[in-house]
Enzyme design. Structure first.
Site, PDB file in Angstrom:
ATOM      1  N   LYS A  76      87.439  89.719  55.728  1.00 31.52           N
ATOM      2  CA  LYS A  76      88.509  90.143  54.586  1.00 31.52           C
ATOM      3  C   LYS A  76      88.330  91.554  54.009  1.00 31.52           C
ATOM      4  CE  LYS A  76      89.811  85.507  54.225  1.00 31.52           C
ATOM      5  NZ  LYS A  76      90.142  84.363  53.334  1.00 31.52           N
ATOM      6  N   ASP A 110      95.468  84.385  49.602  1.00 34.55           N
ATOM      7  CA  ASP A 110      94.694  83.419  49.203  1.00 34.55           C
ATOM      8  C   ASP A 110      94.997  83.169  47.523  1.00 34.55           C
ATOM      9  OD1 ASP A 110      93.515  83.084  51.707  1.00 34.55           O
ATOM     10  OD2 ASP A 110      91.921  84.623  51.173  1.00 34.55           O
TER      11      ASP A 110
HETATM   12  P1  NDP Z   1      81.790  84.397  53.149  1.00 36.14           P
HETATM   13  O1  NDP Z   1      80.933  84.113  54.237  1.00 36.14           O
HETATM   14  O2  NDP Z   1      82.007  85.611  52.413  1.00 36.14           O
HETATM   15  O3  NDP Z   1      80.750  83.692  51.947  1.00 36.14           O
HETATM   16  C1  NDP Z   1      80.002  82.371  52.103  1.00 36.14           C
HETATM   17  C2  NDP Z   1      79.445  81.676  50.918  1.00 36.14           C
HETATM   18  O4  NDP Z   1      78.846  80.508  51.237  1.00 36.14           O
HETATM   19  C3  NDP Z   1      78.195  82.507  50.162  1.00 36.14           C
HETATM   20  O5  NDP Z   1      78.278  82.450  48.797  1.00 36.14           O
HETATM   21  C4  NDP Z   1      77.094  81.925  50.709  1.00 36.14           C
HETATM   22  O6  NDP Z   1      75.884  81.993  49.831  1.00 36.14           O
HETATM   23  C5  NDP Z   1      77.525  80.555  50.970  1.00 36.14           C
HETATM   24  N1  NDP Z   1      76.734  79.585  51.781  1.00 36.14           N
HETATM   25  C6  NDP Z   1      76.874  79.536  53.110  1.00 36.14           C
HETATM   26  N2  NDP Z   1      76.119  78.749  53.508  1.00 36.14           N
HETATM   27  C7  NDP Z   1      75.468  77.979  52.652  1.00 36.14           C
HETATM   28  C8  NDP Z   1      74.722  76.859  52.381  1.00 36.14           C
HETATM   29  N3  NDP Z   1      74.234  76.136  53.665  1.00 36.14           N
HETATM   30  N4  NDP Z   1      74.259  76.404  51.265  1.00 36.14           N
HETATM   31  C9  NDP Z   1      74.646  77.130  50.132  1.00 36.14           C
HETATM   32  N5  NDP Z   1      75.630  78.257  50.120  1.00 36.14           N
HETATM   33  C10 NDP Z   1      76.046  78.681  51.656  1.00 36.14           C
HETATM   34  O7  NDP Z   1      82.728  83.359  53.214  1.00 36.14           O
HETATM   35  P2  NDP Z   1      84.168  83.213  52.859  1.00 36.14           P
HETATM   36  O8  NDP Z   1      84.044  83.007  51.155  1.00 36.14           O
HETATM   37  O9  NDP Z   1      85.039  84.041  53.329  1.00 36.14           O
HETATM   38  O10 NDP Z   1      84.625  81.518  52.830  1.00 36.14           O
HETATM   39  C11 NDP Z   1      84.001  80.462  52.381  1.00 36.14           C
HETATM   40  C12 NDP Z   1      84.767  79.198  53.029  1.00 36.14           C
HETATM   41  O11 NDP Z   1      85.827  79.174  52.472  1.00 36.14           O
HETATM   42  C13 NDP Z   1      85.031  78.921  54.450  1.00 36.14           C
HETATM   43  O12 NDP Z   1      84.333  77.756  54.902  1.00 36.14           O
HETATM   44  C14 NDP Z   1      86.386  79.602  54.808  1.00 36.14           C
HETATM   45  O13 NDP Z   1      86.795  78.789  56.066  1.00 36.14           O
HETATM   46  C15 NDP Z   1      87.033  78.847  53.696  1.00 36.14           C
HETATM   47  N6  NDP Z   1      88.151  79.469  53.254  1.00 36.14           N
HETATM   48  C16 NDP Z   1      89.336  78.468  53.292  1.00 36.14           C
HETATM   49  C17 NDP Z   1      90.525  79.188  53.111  1.00 36.14           C
HETATM   50  C18 NDP Z   1      91.957  78.121  53.173  1.00 36.14           C
HETATM   51  O14 NDP Z   1      93.055  78.632  53.355  1.00 36.14           O
HETATM   52  N7  NDP Z   1      91.669  76.824  53.214  1.00 36.14           N
HETATM   53  C19 NDP Z   1      90.899  80.452  52.845  1.00 36.14           C
HETATM   54  C20 NDP Z   1      89.431  81.268  52.561  1.00 36.14           C
HETATM   55  C21 NDP Z   1      88.335  80.665  52.743  1.00 36.14           C
HETATM   56  P3  NDP Z   1      74.668  83.279  49.763  1.00 36.14           P
HETATM   57  O15 NDP Z   1      75.475  84.382  48.806  1.00 36.14           O
HETATM   58  O16 NDP Z   1      73.729  82.719  49.187  1.00 36.14           O
HETATM   59  O17 NDP Z   1      74.692  83.556  51.317  1.00 36.14           O
END
Ligand code: NDP
Length: 268
Positions: A76, A110
């Site tokens: 994004k 979003d």
């Molecule tokens: P990003 O890749 O930008 O961010 C991922 C985040 O998840 C970070 O904060 C990361 O932490 C954390 N993370 C990943 N794995 C773990 C773990 N095992 N334990 C703890 N924290 C973890 O992803 P997005 O923010 O773009 O998307 C996040 C989720 O939201 C996805 O599942 C996506 O599919 C969903 N989504 C759904 C939408 C909908 O319309 N329903 C719309 C937008 C998103 P760290 O910083 O420590 O790496």
């Protein structure tokens, strides 16, 4: 699971969702249902774009005559950088999840999608805990703050949560531990559920009147929601938000009201 194409092998089509991974996306099914309902002769496909190839991928889809794309994890920010023009909300958050390729214009649906996905819930208070500080967390926090929620943010990498709050001028406070006590809404905006992983949270601390909300969705409940449900906490997955952000994207591309019920039915 959707059929998907690597961007270099993208078929002729009108709309697409791009991301990596992308096979889990229900967007093609949802938009196809909307097009069929309104008699719009358009197609919508899922396209895999690897990290670092977003600009090239978007240029390619544009050259093939695609009219619009939705953008999902983790593209994004790169999608926002590609746009030559963007809505105020996309500019504020530096992320866009919807692009009109004919105008090189991006927007962020979003924020409104998340807000609308909470409509109809009766909350006893307005204290929200947001878990995760990635690309979608900034839209969720902004949406909650616009709607008058007091937000606490926790992220596995604490420095990223601090940076997020400072960068966007949010009023959210950052917590070093993901304690669930005293929140009316607990939002998992991490991508942990996508990999079948659990967060270090203790659902026995949560209020029984809270709503556990996972932005992710899949077949059945996500691990986050399974644990909440087991403790008697109400749960919601990401499909209603997916529908609402998709409906807002549809309305960005077409000058028509999206058929929300049909789109939701396609996701259930
Ligand atoms: P990003 O890749 O930008 O961010 C991922 C985040 O998840 C970070 O904060 C990361 O932490 C954390 N993370 C990943 N794995 C773990 C773990 N095992 N334990 C703890 N924290 C973890 O992803 P997005 O923010 O773009 O998307 C996040 C989720 O939201 C996805 O599942 C996506 O599919 C969903 N989504 C759904 C939408 C909908 O319309 N329903 C719309 C937008 C998103 P760290 O910083 O420590 O790496």
């Amino acid at each position: 699971m959707s059929d998907f194409y690597p961007w270099r092998k993208a078929p002729e089509a009108d709309f697409a969702v791009i991301g990596c991974p992308i096979s889990h996306s229900l967007s093609p099914k949802m938009h196809a249902a909307a097009f069929a309902e309104l008699g719009l002769e358009s197609s919508y496909v899922a396209i895999e774009v690897q990290v670092g190839e977003v600009a090239e991928g978007l240029d390619h889809l544009q050259s093939l005559g695609y009219r619009g794309v939705n953008v999902t994890v983790p593209h994004k920010e790169d999608a926002f950088d590609w746009c030559q023009d963007a809505s105020d909300i996309a500019v504020k958050l530096c992320v866009c999840n919807t692009i009109d390729l004919r105008r090189n214009r991006g927007t962020n649906t979003d924020v409104v999608g998340f807000s609308r996905s909470l409509e109809g819930h009766q909350f006893t208070g307005k204290k929200a805990l947001v878990l995760g500080a990635g690309g979608s967390a900034r839209s969720i926090i902004y949406s909650l703050e616009l709607d008058g929620w007091e937000v606490t943010l926790w992220n596995r990498t604490a420095s990223r949560a601090d940076r997020l709050v400072k960068q966007f001028g949010f009023s959210a406070s950052v917590s070093s531990v993901p304690s669930l006590a005293s929140f009316d809404l607990i939002v998992n905006s991490t991508s942990a559920s996508l990999g079948g992983n659990r967060l270090p949270v203790d659902w026995t601390e949560a209020s029984k009147s809270a709503l556990a909300y996972d932005l992710a969705y899949g077949d059945g409940l996500t691990p986050f929601l399974i644990d909440a449900d087991r403790l008697g906490v109400a749960v919601q997955d990401g499909r209603r938000m997916l529908m609402e952000q998709g409906a807002a994207a549809f309305e960005f591309w077409w000058d028509e009201t999206a058929p929300r019920e049909v789109m939701m039915a396609a996701l259930l």
